[in-house]
Design a protein around this motif. Structure first.
Motif, PDB file in Angstrom:
ATOM      1  N   ASP A   1       0.835  -1.209   0.000  1.00 25.40           N
ATOM      2  CA  ASP A   1       0.000   0.000   0.000  1.00 25.40           C
ATOM      3  C   ASP A   1       0.870   1.260   0.000  1.00 25.40           C
ATOM      4  N   ARG A   2       1.751   1.364  -1.003  1.00 25.20           N
ATOM      5  CA  ARG A   2       2.743   2.445  -0.942  1.00 25.20           C
ATOM      6  C   ARG A   2       2.151   3.818  -1.224  1.00 25.20           C
ATOM      7  N   GLU A   3       1.039   3.892  -1.962  1.00 22.59           N
ATOM      8  CA  GLU A   3       0.431   5.205  -2.199  1.00 22.59           C
ATOM      9  C   GLU A   3       0.014   5.836  -0.877  1.00 22.59           C
ATOM     10  N   LEU A   4      -0.582   5.029   0.002  1.00 24.76           N
ATOM     11  CA  LEU A   4      -0.986   5.529   1.321  1.00 24.76           C
ATOM     12  C   LEU A   4       0.237   5.714   2.224  1.00 24.76           C
ATOM     13  N   ALA A   5       1.241   4.872   2.043  1.00 24.95           N
ATOM     14  CA  ALA A   5       2.438   4.962   2.886  1.00 24.95           C
ATOM     15  C   ALA A   5       3.245   6.222   2.612  1.00 24.95           C
ATOM     16  N   ALA A   6       3.051   6.842   1.452  1.00 22.45           N
ATOM     17  CA  ALA A   6       3.837   8.020   1.069  1.00 22.45           C
ATOM     18  C   ALA A   6       3.737   9.136   2.107  1.00 22.45           C
ATOM     19  N   ALA A   7       2.561   9.303   2.707  1.00 27.03           N
ATOM     20  CA  ALA A   7       2.383  10.370   3.701  1.00 27.03           C
ATOM     21  C   ALA A   7       3.282  10.156   4.913  1.00 27.03           C
ATOM     22  N   VAL A   8       3.466   8.904   5.302  1.00 25.60           N
ATOM     23  CA  VAL A   8       4.328   8.596   6.454  1.00 25.60           C
ATOM     24  C   VAL A   8       5.788   8.841   6.096  1.00 25.60           C
ATOM     25  N   ILE A   9       6.202   8.390   4.916  1.00 22.60           N
ATOM     26  CA  ILE A   9       7.591   8.562   4.486  1.00 22.60           C
ATOM     27  C   ILE A   9       7.942  10.047   4.352  1.00 22.60           C
ATOM     28  N   GLU A  10       7.004  10.844   3.835  1.00 24.65           N
ATOM     29  CA  GLU A  10       7.247  12.279   3.686  1.00 24.65           C
ATOM     30  C   GLU A  10       7.362  12.966   5.040  1.00 24.65           C
ATOM     31  N   LYS A  11       6.570  12.539   5.998  1.00 23.23           N
ATOM     32  CA  LYS A  11       6.582  13.182   7.314  1.00 23.23           C
ATOM     33  C   LYS A  11       7.802  12.788   8.152  1.00 23.23           C
ATOM     34  N   PHE A  12       8.339  11.600   7.858  1.00 27.57           N
ATOM     35  CA  PHE A  12       9.488  11.114   8.627  1.00 27.57           C
ATOM     36  C   PHE A  12      10.643  10.797   7.668  1.00 27.57           C
ATOM     37  N   PRO A  13      11.332  11.808   7.153  1.00 24.62           N
ATOM     38  CA  PRO A  13      12.463  11.589   6.244  1.00 24.62           C
ATOM     39  C   PRO A  13      13.670  11.017   6.988  1.00 24.62           C
ATOM     40  N   THR A  14      14.688  10.689   6.252  1.00 25.29           N
ATOM     41  CA  THR A  14      15.878  10.073   6.846  1.00 25.29           C
ATOM     42  C   THR A  14      16.502  10.948   7.929  1.00 25.29           C
ATOM     43  N   GLN A  15      16.565  12.255   7.699  1.00 22.88           N
ATOM     44  CA  GLN A  15      17.193  13.134   8.683  1.00 22.88           C
ATOM     45  C   GLN A  15      16.459  13.085  10.011  1.00 22.88           C
ATOM     46  N   ARG A  16      15.138  12.919   9.972  1.00 20.82           N
ATOM     47  CA  ARG A  16      14.374  12.813  11.220  1.00 20.82           C
ATOM     48  C   ARG A  16      14.818  11.578  12.012  1.00 20.82           C
ATOM     49  N   ILE A  17      15.085  10.485  11.323  1.00 18.33           N
ATOM     50  CA  ILE A  17      15.527   9.270  12.002  1.00 18.33           C
ATOM     51  C   ILE A  17      16.941   9.464  12.559  1.00 18.33           C
ATOM     52  N   ILE A  18      17.797  10.101  11.771  1.00 16.88           N
ATOM     53  CA  ILE A  18      19.153  10.399  12.255  1.00 16.88           C
ATOM     54  C   ILE A  18      19.085  11.241  13.523  1.00 16.88           C
ATOM     55  N   ASP A  19      18.225  12.256  13.510  1.00 15.73           N
ATOM     56  CA  ASP A  19      18.082  13.144  14.671  1.00 15.73           C
ATOM     57  C   ASP A  19      17.590  12.375  15.895  1.00 15.73           C
ATOM     58  N   GLU A  20      16.628  11.471  15.687  1.00 15.73           N
ATOM     59  CA  GLU A  20      16.089  10.707  16.809  1.00 15.73           C
ATOM     60  C   GLU A  20      17.178   9.860  17.458  1.00 15.73           C
ATOM     61  N   PHE A  21      18.010   9.215  16.657  1.00 12.93           N
ATOM     62  CA  PHE A  21      19.060   8.382  17.238  1.00 12.93           C
ATOM     63  C   PHE A  21      20.163   9.227  17.872  1.00 12.93           C
ATOM     64  N   GLU A  22      20.418  10.396  17.298  1.00 16.66           N
ATOM     65  CA  GLU A  22      21.405  11.279  17.937  1.00 16.66           C
ATOM     66  C   GLU A  22      20.914  11.734  19.305  1.00 16.66           C
ATOM     67  N   LYS A  23      19.603  11.936  19.454  1.00 13.82           N
ATOM     68  CA  LYS A  23      19.038  12.279  20.768  1.00 13.82           C
ATOM     69  C   LYS A  23      19.288  11.156  21.776  1.00 13.82           C
ATOM     70  N   MET A  24      19.379   9.927  21.269  1.00 12.98           N
ATOM     71  CA  MET A  24      19.648   8.777  22.142  1.00 12.98           C
ATOM     72  C   MET A  24      21.143   8.598  22.385  1.00 12.98           C
ATOM     73  N   GLY A  25      21.971   9.418  21.712  1.00 14.13           N
ATOM     74  CA  GLY A  25      23.415   9.312  21.865  1.00 14.13           C
ATOM     75  C   GLY A  25      24.085   8.426  20.842  1.00 14.13           C
ATOM     76  N   LEU A  26      23.333   7.998  19.830  1.00 14.54           N
ATOM     77  CA  LEU A  26      23.878   7.111  18.811  1.00 14.54           C
ATOM     78  C   LEU A  26      24.162   7.903  17.537  1.00 14.54           C
ATOM     79  N   LEU A  27      25.427   7.917  17.114  1.00 12.80           N
ATOM     80  CA  LEU A  27      25.792   8.590  15.874  1.00 12.80           C
ATOM     81  C   LEU A  27      25.677   7.621  14.699  1.00 12.80           C
ATOM     82  N   CYS A  28      25.374   8.176  13.526  1.00  2.01           N
ATOM     83  CA  CYS A  28      25.176   7.352  12.331  1.00  2.01           C
ATOM     84  C   CYS A  28      26.123   7.793  11.224  1.00  2.01           C
ATOM     85  N   ARG A  29      26.341   6.888  10.270  1.00  2.00           N
ATOM     86  CA  ARG A  29      27.125   7.218   9.081  1.00  2.00           C
ATOM     87  C   ARG A  29      26.569   6.437   7.899  1.00  2.00           C
TER      88      ARG A  29
END
Length: 434
Positions: free
Chosen positions: A72-100
């Protein structure tokens, strides 16, 4: 009777851990006491998470787009747009985990350890005062008035005002406690799209697979529907007896699953699927034929079985020559130009008819599950059962290899957790979106 918790999260994998953390932090930001419980059937959290990315945990991808998703990717697009990769990077950095990220855009923890990802999530949940309970396999859920009653297989009960289902799919059962999330969803009124294994080897009855068993080759793999290309990807193919494997094949397996479920691809009925392997993708048909003619002219005494020794994996080249009917010891001088053209065509497009998919035991992800049409994607709340939220692999969305499935777990977990917490705020009026 007053509920034991405001929010119960079922499933202590990637989506469940992120959802529990998100719910608890959202409650704290709202000035309320954390009242979140995370229920996991296994003795420990994150068993499957530890195995992802060969233990390195491919968290997400810098090349995130809805084109890397299926179902159901047409409906999933709204979730992907709202939570881009940088948002996930930021969330893990808040936990103290750095990414590369690597050269192909795949995002990993900086120390390349899945255990570090699990530890960051666990500590973050504990800091947010989530009640983490292992060994609690939820066997049934009922809704009594405004509360959910969750019962374990041993008869223990937990009552909660809202519930987040994040219990995972059917793939890789050795890393899962149970696949009963679908049963729980059905108990609360949801339908289930037929589940199939994906990111999995694709089965074929081609006779060439047996002699090539265990070998690898760099190829361009194309999926042909009744002879017409519908998808393709470069990568390393691994030959198994009765199946093709490798990342490029895994990504094509999602379309094979769609065909198995519906008999269609791209809204067209398909009778026959084939995987065509181009063993010389960097050379055109004409260039490859010219190369083989040069070999014949310059090295006329070369045994026919070694015709492809300067082009392909030696053993793969020998088996392909044999499949073309070339005598291994016959000098290449005796090979006709018509035979060279036939071999050129075979090297550029070696076809393997698809007969199905390997089992869930060999799969990384599940295709199928709860349709997104039954969920409000802005909040991940069920449209059928108020107060029920969904996250992760349980939903009818699956991604390609490269971190896209874990990204879906993080994104839906964040959304479901914060939305469930906000929905419990008194005096908010209309519910806020995540």
């Amino acid at each position: 009777m007053k509920a034991d918790y405001d929010i119960a999260v079922v499933g202590g994998g990637a989506a469940g851990l992120m959802a529990a953390r998100s719910a608890a932090i959202t409650q704290q930001r709202g000035g309320r006491r954390t009242s979140v419980v995370l229920l996991e059937g296994n003795p420990k959290f994150g068993k499957k998470l530890l195995a992802t990315g060969n233990g390195r945990c491919n968290l997400s991808n810098l090349e995130l787009s809805i084109g890397h998703y299926h179902g159901d990717r047409e409906l999933a697009a709204a979730v992907i747009e709202k939570f881009p990769t940088q948002r996930i990077i930021d969330e893990f950095e808040k936990m103290g985990l750095l990414c590369r990220a690597d050269q192909e855009g795949r995002l990993y923890p900086n120390n390349l350890q899945a255990a570090a990802v699990l530890q960051a999530l666990r500590f973050s949940c504990e800091e947010a005062q989530v009640q983490c309970v292992c060994g609690f396999l939820v066997s049934s859920i009922t809704k009594e008035e405004k509360e959910f009653v969750l019962v374990s297989d041993s008869g223990e009960r937990v009552r909660a005002g809202r519930c987040i289902l994040a219990s995972g799919g059917m793939a890789s059962p050795r890393h899962s406690c149970s696949q009963n999330g679908y049963t729980l969803a059905r108990e609360l009124g949801h339908s289930i799209v037929k589940c199939l294994p994906v990111l999995v080897p694709v089965k074929s009855s081609s006779k060439l697979l047996k002699p090539l068993k265990g070998m690898r080759s760099k190829v361009y793999a194309a999926l042909l529907a009744d002879g017409k290309k519908v998808a393709g990807e470069s990568g390393e193919v691994i030959f198994n007896e009765g199946a093709l494997s490798g990342i490029c094949i895994f990504n094509l397996s999602s379309l094979v699953g769609e065909w198995q479920r519906t008999g269609k691809l791209q809204d067209k009925a398909v009778k026959k699927l084939e995987i065509s392997l181009d063993f010389a993708e960097n050379y055109s048909w004409e260039e490859l034929l010219h190369y083989l003619r040069q070999i014949k002219t310059r090295h006329s005494s070369l045994p026919g079985g070694e015709l492809f020794s300067g082009l392909l994996n030696l053993k793969v080249g020998q088996e392909l020559a044999k499949s073309f009917g070339i005598d291994r010891q016959r000098p290449v001088a005796g090979i006709t130009d018509a035979e060279l053209k036939k071999m050129t065509a075979g090297i550029k497009s070696q076809k393997f008819e698809v007969s199905g998919l390997s089992s869930f035991e060999n799969a990384q992800v599940t295709s199928g599950g709860i349709p997104l049409s039954e969920v409000t994607v802005q909040t991940m709340e069920s449209k059928i059962c108020s107060g029920l939220y969904m996250a992760g692999e349980l939903l009818h969305v699956n991604g390609d290899c490269g971190g896209y499935n874990l990204h879906w777990a993080w994104a839906t977990g964040l959304c479901a957790g914060s939305s469930a917490a906000k929905s419990g705020c008194e005096g908010l009026g209309e519910r806020k979106q995540c």
